[in-house]
Enzyme design. Structure first.
Site, PDB file in Angstrom:
ATOM      1  N   GLU A 142      51.683  28.450  -7.880  1.00 43.25           N
ATOM      2  CA  GLU A 142      51.270  27.042  -8.237  1.00 43.25           C
ATOM      3  C   GLU A 142      50.199  26.599  -7.463  1.00 43.25           C
ATOM      4  OE1 GLU A 142      53.197  22.812  -8.797  1.00 43.25           O
ATOM      5  OE2 GLU A 142      54.351  24.246  -9.377  1.00 43.25           O
ATOM      6  N   TYR A 149      50.319  20.282 -17.357  1.00 40.11           N
ATOM      7  CA  TYR A 149      49.692  19.136 -17.370  1.00 40.11           C
ATOM      8  C   TYR A 149      48.972  19.055 -16.119  1.00 40.11           C
ATOM      9  CZ  TYR A 149      52.549  18.592 -21.551  1.00 40.11           C
ATOM     10  OH  TYR A 149      53.345  18.477 -22.743  1.00 40.11           O
TER      11      TYR A 149
END
Length: 256
Positions: free
Chosen positions: A74, A112
């Site tokens: 991430e 998002y």
């Protein structure tokens, strides 16, 4: 162009290690392609401390979806997209893991952002699906002189996981076990390579090969080609108990 393959051990620790970063290796092929094998939650810090900028990494290969092998993805994805201007690197994923890597692991943090809605894995990486078989080696040509072979491993029930064979200029150069229980057949494949990097724990049982199992099975004449990795914080207690095998050392570059 390099004369031979190089491996730099970014991290060598087990999932619970506090002295070592998560097990991860930066492979530099002879054509200059830099491939990071696995990117656990502490690997971005390991890269930083080793003065390895993310800009220098061409691709990341994921062997399975435990957090000590994917937990840093991430950060890499967000850094490349929002700090490095949307730079995409290769993400090499076994075809059995592509969907679960996104849906079960990365989607929650990456779907998002403040400027984008409903993003997908391919918005962050150039996703390259690697062939897999239920047994034996599945070979994927990565570039003209580079191929990746994946070998299924037994690590945790109901989780697909793979060892990696690295082929450079037509030579089976490096076998990298990632995570596996002791598996005689897998070790037999491993010993066909010039060099072997194998995970190791200091007790028998559980989800990794033990030092005793490896010592008892690998012939003495082959042990000097074997480096032990993914070990616990008490590694120093076993430093002289590995036969002719050696511990892969965090931060060390191995010119192979």
């Amino acid at each position: 162009m390099l004369h031979t393959t190089q491996i730099r051990m970014v991290g060598t620790g087990s999932a619970f290690s506090k002295k070592f970063y998560n097990n991860s290796a930066l492979v530099t092929f002879t054509n200059g392609y830099n491939l990071l094998i696995d990117c656990g939650h502490s690997v971005p810090k390991g890269l930083h401390d080793a003065d390895i900028p993310l800009e220098s990494i061409d691709g990341i290969l994921i062997t399975h979806t435990h957090a000590d092998h994917i937990g840093g993805l991430e950060e890499v994805a967000l850094y490349n997209k929002f700090v490095l201007g949307g730079r995409k690197i290769d993400l090499l994923v076994p075809n059995t893991l592509v969907e679960s890597l996104w849906e079960n692991s990365l989607k929650g943090g990456l779907r998002y952002s403040d400027t984008y809605d409903d993003l997908s894995l391919s918005d962050y990486f150039t996703v390259r699906s690697l062939k897999t078989f239920t047994s034996g080696a599945a070979r994927t040509q990565l570039e003209e002189n580079i191929a990746i072979k994946l070998y299924p491993t037994f690590h945790v029930s109901h989780m697909a996981s793979y060892a990696v064979g690295l082929e450079d200029r037509g030579e089976d150069k490096v076998f990298y076990s990632s995570d596996t229980i002791f598996d005689e057949y897998l070790i037999d494949y491993a010993l066909t390579y010039s060099w072997v990097f194998h995970d190791c724990q200091f007790f028998t049982g559980g989800v990794h090969a033990s030092l005793d199992e490896l010592l008892n099975y690998i012939p003495e004449e082959d042990q000097d080609r074997v480096f032990l990795m993914h070990y616990g914080d008490n590694m120093e207690d076993f430093f002289t108990k590995t036969g002719r095998m050696r511990f892969a050392l965090q931060g060390r570059t191995y010119i192979l």
